[in-house]
Motif scaffolding. Structure first.
Motif, PDB file in Angstrom:
ATOM      1  N   ASP A   9     -23.552-103.404  41.614  1.00  0.00           N
ATOM      2  CA  ASP A   9     -24.975-103.734  41.565  1.00  0.00           C
ATOM      3  C   ASP A   9     -25.131-105.097  40.913  1.00  0.00           C
ATOM      4  O   ASP A   9     -24.209-105.602  40.263  1.00  0.00           O
ATOM      5  CB  ASP A   9     -25.756-102.690  40.768  1.00  0.00           C
ATOM      6  N   LYS A  10     -26.308-105.690  41.065  1.00  0.00           N
ATOM      7  CA  LYS A  10     -26.602-106.953  40.401  1.00  0.00           C
ATOM      8  C   LYS A  10     -28.057-106.945  39.961  1.00  0.00           C
ATOM      9  O   LYS A  10     -28.876-106.191  40.502  1.00  0.00           O
ATOM     10  CB  LYS A  10     -26.350-108.136  41.347  1.00  0.00           C
TER      11      LYS A  10
ATOM     12  N   GLU B 220     -20.550-108.730  50.132  1.00  0.00           N
ATOM     13  CA  GLU B 220     -21.909-108.853  50.639  1.00  0.00           C
ATOM     14  C   GLU B 220     -22.947-108.831  49.521  1.00  0.00           C
ATOM     15  O   GLU B 220     -23.987-109.467  49.618  1.00  0.00           O
ATOM     16  CB  GLU B 220     -22.195-107.731  51.644  1.00  0.00           C
ATOM     17  N   LYS B 221     -22.655-108.105  48.463  1.00  0.00           N
ATOM     18  CA  LYS B 221     -23.586-108.009  47.344  1.00  0.00           C
ATOM     19  C   LYS B 221     -23.696-109.336  46.595  1.00  0.00           C
ATOM     20  O   LYS B 221     -24.760-109.680  46.073  1.00  0.00           O
ATOM     21  CB  LYS B 221     -23.124-106.916  46.382  1.00  0.00           C
TER      22      LYS B 221
ATOM     23  N   SER C 191     -21.651 -99.991  39.791  1.00  0.00           N
ATOM     24  CA  SER C 191     -22.753 -99.031  39.895  1.00  0.00           C
ATOM     25  C   SER C 191     -22.590 -97.896  38.894  1.00  0.00           C
ATOM     26  O   SER C 191     -23.569 -97.336  38.394  1.00  0.00           O
ATOM     27  CB  SER C 191     -22.827 -98.470  41.319  1.00  0.00           C
TER      28      SER C 191
ATOM     29  N   SER D  61     -18.829-103.732  48.050  1.00  0.00           N
ATOM     30  CA  SER D  61     -20.228-103.972  47.691  1.00  0.00           C
ATOM     31  C   SER D  61     -20.943-102.693  47.283  1.00  0.00           C
ATOM     32  O   SER D  61     -21.771-102.694  46.368  1.00  0.00           O
ATOM     33  CB  SER D  61     -20.972-104.603  48.876  1.00  0.00           C
ATOM     34  N   LYS D  62     -20.628-101.605  47.973  1.00  0.00           N
ATOM     35  CA  LYS D  62     -21.334-100.349  47.721  1.00  0.00           C
ATOM     36  C   LYS D  62     -21.071 -99.796  46.328  1.00  0.00           C
ATOM     37  O   LYS D  62     -21.787 -98.911  45.863  1.00  0.00           O
ATOM     38  CB  LYS D  62     -20.949 -99.313  48.773  1.00  0.00           C
TER      39      LYS D  62
ATOM     40  N   PHE E 161     -23.570-109.084  37.398  1.00  0.00           N
ATOM     41  CA  PHE E 161     -22.901-108.200  38.349  1.00  0.00           C
ATOM     42  C   PHE E 161     -22.114-107.149  37.581  1.00  0.00           C
ATOM     43  O   PHE E 161     -21.372-107.478  36.651  1.00  0.00           O
ATOM     44  CB  PHE E 161     -21.957-109.006  39.244  1.00  0.00           C
TER      45      PHE E 161
END
Length: 221
Positions: free
Chosen positions: A196-197, A152-153, A119, A192-193, A116
């Motif tokens: 990234d993962k 959420e991610k 971004s 979450s926005k 994780f």
């Protein structure tokens, strides 16, 4: 939960980004594990200083330093109540710089590690607590990483995630003038926005593996 993470950014970049001074050196770390020495940032005499702490908090009253293996993380919802974390929360808060962290997802083929990261691919900081343990032979300064509910991610991999502090909140976290009650609002999932993962190599499963090959599946995309 956060049981492994990475820090492979250049020290000069970190010092500029987090506005601290560090007299030591750092090398790229791709698989930082509990009980190892890590870079942390504290507020000291109005300045930010880099320090080397042991990951896994050892309370001053503990008779066995192995308790640190059970205290690599602290649930942010209860740190104001738990004896091990209450005092550090009041006066021993730190930032733990990071480039990304790992979690494992249960799949049919076994546990798949995920990385994780932001971004923007910039380093970020966990909210941490530290404390000092000593006996007649040695003194150990150790720390723990706070966790909160997952965003959420992350939630399809794990129901918890580290507390990641936005730049605007880092000074409040380090300041001795901040009241613990006022810091509770910082304990929320990172957006979450902005994250990234990616699935990464099983090499991360062993802390003996400390090379960039761990991220090879991510870097090949």
């Amino acid at each position: 939960m956060c049981g492994r993470y990475s820090l492979f950014e250049d020290l000069n970049v970190l010092e500029e980004m987090f506005e601290f001074e560090y007299e030591g050196e750092i090398v790229p770390r791709y698989n930082i594990a509990p009980s190892q020495k890590i870079l942390a940032i504290i507020g000291e005499s109005g300045k930010r200083k880099g320090r080397e702490f042991r990951w896994g908090l050892i309370p001053p009253w503990s008779k066995d330093i192995k308790i640190g293996y059970k205290m690599i993380n602290a649930r942010s919802e209860t740190i104001a109540e738990k004896p091990s974390f209450k005092k550090p929360f009041e006066s021993k808060r730190c930032l733990i710089p990071c480039t990304g962290y790992y979690e494992w997802k249960k799949e049919e083929s076994g546990k798949q590690p995920y990385f994780f990261y932001l971004s923007s691919k910039e380093p970020f900081a966990f909210a941490g607590l530290y404390d000092v343990w000593k006996n007649k032979e040695e003194t150990i300064v150790s720390c723990t990483i706070l966790t909160c509910s997952a965003n959420e991610k992350a939630q399809d991999v794990h129901d918890r995630m580290p507390v990641i502090l936005k730049k605007k909140d880092q000074e409040a976290w380090l300041s001795s003038k901040s009241a613990p009650a006022d810091l509770q609002e910082l304990f929320k999932p990172y957006p979450s926005k902005e994250m990234d993962k990616a699935a990464v190599s099983q090499l991360v499963n062993s802390p003996k593996n400390e090379t960039a090959e761990i991220l090879a599946p991510l870097n090949s995309k």
